[in-house]
Write a protein that holds these residues in place. Structure first.
Motif, PDB file in Angstrom:
ATOM      1  N   LYS A 114      -7.678   3.935   2.355  1.00 55.54           N
ATOM      2  CA  LYS A 114      -7.094   4.351   3.629  1.00 55.54           C
ATOM      3  C   LYS A 114      -7.734   3.582   4.787  1.00 55.54           C
ATOM      4  O   LYS A 114      -7.052   3.177   5.723  1.00 55.54           O
ATOM      5  N   GLU A 115      -9.028   3.385   4.710  1.00 59.06           N
ATOM      6  CA  GLU A 115      -9.718   2.623   5.756  1.00 59.06           C
ATOM      7  C   GLU A 115      -9.242   1.173   5.750  1.00 59.06           C
ATOM      8  O   GLU A 115      -9.015   0.585   6.799  1.00 59.06           O
ATOM      9  N   ARG A 116      -9.076   0.612   4.568  1.00 60.60           N
ATOM     10  CA  ARG A 116      -8.613  -0.771   4.465  1.00 60.60           C
ATOM     11  C   ARG A 116      -7.185  -0.894   5.001  1.00 60.60           C
ATOM     12  O   ARG A 116      -6.855  -1.860   5.684  1.00 60.60           O
ATOM     13  N   LYS A 117      -6.347   0.079   4.703  1.00 59.79           N
ATOM     14  CA  LYS A 117      -4.970   0.066   5.197  1.00 59.79           C
ATOM     15  C   LYS A 117      -4.966   0.114   6.726  1.00 59.79           C
ATOM     16  O   LYS A 117      -4.208  -0.609   7.376  1.00 59.79           O
ATOM     17  N   GLU A 174      -3.499  -2.810   9.260  1.00 59.89           N
ATOM     18  CA  GLU A 174      -2.484  -2.511  10.271  1.00 59.89           C
ATOM     19  C   GLU A 174      -2.963  -2.918  11.661  1.00 59.89           C
ATOM     20  O   GLU A 174      -2.194  -3.466  12.454  1.00 59.89           O
ATOM     21  N   GLU A 175      -4.235  -2.673  11.974  1.00 59.94           N
ATOM     22  CA  GLU A 175      -4.784  -3.091  13.264  1.00 59.94           C
ATOM     23  C   GLU A 175      -4.756  -4.617  13.399  1.00 59.94           C
ATOM     24  O   GLU A 175      -4.428  -5.157  14.452  1.00 59.94           O
ATOM     25  N   GLN A 176      -5.086  -5.313  12.325  1.00 62.00           N
ATOM     26  CA  GLN A 176      -5.080  -6.771  12.342  1.00 62.00           C
ATOM     27  C   GLN A 176      -3.652  -7.284  12.542  1.00 62.00           C
ATOM     28  O   GLN A 176      -3.431  -8.227  13.287  1.00 62.00           O
ATOM     29  N   GLU A 177      -2.694  -6.665  11.890  1.00 55.27           N
ATOM     30  CA  GLU A 177      -1.299  -7.079  12.030  1.00 55.27           C
ATOM     31  C   GLU A 177      -0.804  -6.874  13.459  1.00 55.27           C
ATOM     32  O   GLU A 177      -0.111  -7.717  14.008  1.00 55.27           O
ATOM     33  N   VAL A 178      -1.196  -5.766  14.080  1.00 54.88           N
ATOM     34  CA  VAL A 178      -0.795  -5.487  15.455  1.00 54.88           C
ATOM     35  C   VAL A 178      -1.429  -6.489  16.406  1.00 54.88           C
ATOM     36  O   VAL A 178      -0.776  -6.996  17.328  1.00 54.88           O
ATOM     37  N   SER A 179      -2.702  -6.820  16.195  1.00 52.81           N
ATOM     38  CA  SER A 179      -3.372  -7.761  17.099  1.00 52.81           C
ATOM     39  C   SER A 179      -2.786  -9.168  16.966  1.00 52.81           C
ATOM     40  O   SER A 179      -2.663  -9.890  17.947  1.00 52.81           O
ATOM     41  N   VAL A 180      -2.410  -9.572  15.762  1.00 50.91           N
ATOM     42  CA  VAL A 180      -1.801 -10.886  15.562  1.00 50.91           C
ATOM     43  C   VAL A 180      -0.424 -10.921  16.210  1.00 50.91           C
ATOM     44  O   VAL A 180      -0.052 -11.887  16.858  1.00 50.91           O
ATOM     45  N   ALA A 181       0.330  -9.836  16.075  1.00 53.81           N
ATOM     46  CA  ALA A 181       1.671  -9.787  16.663  1.00 53.81           C
ATOM     47  C   ALA A 181       1.610  -9.799  18.191  1.00 53.81           C
ATOM     48  O   ALA A 181       2.481 -10.369  18.848  1.00 53.81           O
ATOM     49  N   LEU A 199       0.858  -1.176   0.000  1.00 59.37           N
ATOM     50  CA  LEU A 199       0.000   0.000   0.000  1.00 59.37           C
ATOM     51  C   LEU A 199       0.897   1.229   0.000  1.00 59.37           C
ATOM     52  O   LEU A 199       1.532   1.543   0.992  1.00 59.37           O
ATOM     53  N   SER A 200       0.969   1.894  -1.107  1.00 57.94           N
ATOM     54  CA  SER A 200       1.825   3.071  -1.191  1.00 57.94           C
ATOM     55  C   SER A 200       0.968   4.324  -1.209  1.00 57.94           C
ATOM     56  O   SER A 200      -0.202   4.305  -1.571  1.00 57.94           O
ATOM     57  N   THR A 201       1.570   5.410  -0.817  1.00 49.42           N
ATOM     58  CA  THR A 201       0.874   6.683  -0.817  1.00 49.42           C
ATOM     59  C   THR A 201       1.044   7.333  -2.181  1.00 49.42           C
ATOM     60  O   THR A 201       2.161   7.483  -2.667  1.00 49.42           O
ATOM     61  N   ILE A 202      -0.049   7.711  -2.790  1.00 48.70           N
ATOM     62  CA  ILE A 202      -0.021   8.357  -4.096  1.00 48.70           C
ATOM     63  C   ILE A 202      -0.152   9.855  -3.876  1.00 48.70           C
ATOM     64  O   ILE A 202      -1.095  10.316  -3.227  1.00 48.70           O
ATOM     65  N   THR A 203       0.790  10.612  -4.409  1.00 49.40           N
ATOM     66  CA  THR A 203       0.744  12.056  -4.232  1.00 49.40           C
ATOM     67  C   THR A 203      -0.402  12.629  -5.050  1.00 49.40           C
ATOM     68  O   THR A 203      -0.615  12.253  -6.200  1.00 49.40           O
ATOM     69  N   ASN A 204      -1.136  13.540  -4.439  1.00 53.70           N
ATOM     70  CA  ASN A 204      -2.302  14.184  -5.058  1.00 53.70           C
ATOM     71  C   ASN A 204      -3.309  13.150  -5.540  1.00 53.70           C
ATOM     72  O   ASN A 204      -3.962  13.346  -6.563  1.00 53.70           O
ATOM     73  N   LEU A 219     -14.398   6.751  -7.733  1.00 51.11           N
ATOM     74  CA  LEU A 219     -15.145   7.182  -6.553  1.00 51.11           C
ATOM     75  C   LEU A 219     -14.729   6.396  -5.322  1.00 51.11           C
ATOM     76  O   LEU A 219     -14.643   6.950  -4.223  1.00 51.11           O
ATOM     77  N   TYR A 220     -14.433   5.117  -5.490  1.00 50.75           N
ATOM     78  CA  TYR A 220     -13.950   4.288  -4.385  1.00 50.75           C
ATOM     79  C   TYR A 220     -12.650   4.861  -3.828  1.00 50.75           C
ATOM     80  O   TYR A 220     -12.468   4.987  -2.623  1.00 50.75           O
ATOM     81  N   PHE A 221     -11.744   5.240  -4.722  1.00 53.34           N
ATOM     82  CA  PHE A 221     -10.473   5.818  -4.290  1.00 53.34           C
ATOM     83  C   PHE A 221     -10.679   7.225  -3.734  1.00 53.34           C
ATOM     84  O   PHE A 221     -10.042   7.616  -2.761  1.00 53.34           O
ATOM     85  N   LEU A 222     -11.584   7.986  -4.331  1.00 57.31           N
ATOM     86  CA  LEU A 222     -11.819   9.368  -3.914  1.00 57.31           C
ATOM     87  C   LEU A 222     -12.359   9.450  -2.494  1.00 57.31           C
ATOM     88  O   LEU A 222     -11.969  10.325  -1.719  1.00 57.31           O
ATOM     89  N   PHE A 223     -13.227   8.530  -2.119  1.00 56.34           N
ATOM     90  CA  PHE A 223     -13.809   8.558  -0.777  1.00 56.34           C
ATOM     91  C   PHE A 223     -12.922   7.910   0.275  1.00 56.34           C
ATOM     92  O   PHE A 223     -13.298   7.821   1.440  1.00 56.34           O
TER      93      PHE A 223
END
Length: 95
Positions: free
Chosen positions: A68-71, A75-82, A5-10, A60-64
């Motif tokens: 970011k919510e999925r990311k 991350e929360e799932q990875e922390v809970s598993v760890a 998951l990379s951050t896309i500028t603009n 529209l999926y990306f715009l809303f």
């Protein structure tokens, strides 16, 4: 394997511009399309409209900010598993 998951500028600005361009293309192109009838022309019209709907939906999926919510959820799932895993020196070896 975890998805990158990379951050896309603009990203939101680009998604908004692409969505507006697709809507403009649709408004311009739909009146010039052949009618939805059986045959090659109707199939072309249907496939073109489905493709435009898919593109607008993806933007529209990306715009809303659904990515970011999925990311955040991943991350929360990875922390809970760890946190539930035991350290290696405390794990029991079973024969």
């Amino acid at each position: 394997m975890r998805r990158k998951l990379s951050t896309i500028t603009n990203g939101r600005q680009k998604a908004f511009i692409y969505t507006c361009a697709l809507v403009g293309l649709t408004v311009y192109g739909v009146p010039k399309m052949p009618p939805l009838t059986h045959g090659l022309s109707g199939t072309f019209t249907a496939s073109w409209l489905l493709f435009v709907a898919l593109c607008v939906g993806a933007n529209l999926y990306f715009l809303f900010g659904a990515d970011k919510e999925r990311k955040r959820l991943l991350e929360e799932q990875e922390v809970s598993v760890a946190s539930t895993e035991e350290p290696l020196h405390q794990q029991r070896v079973r024969a």
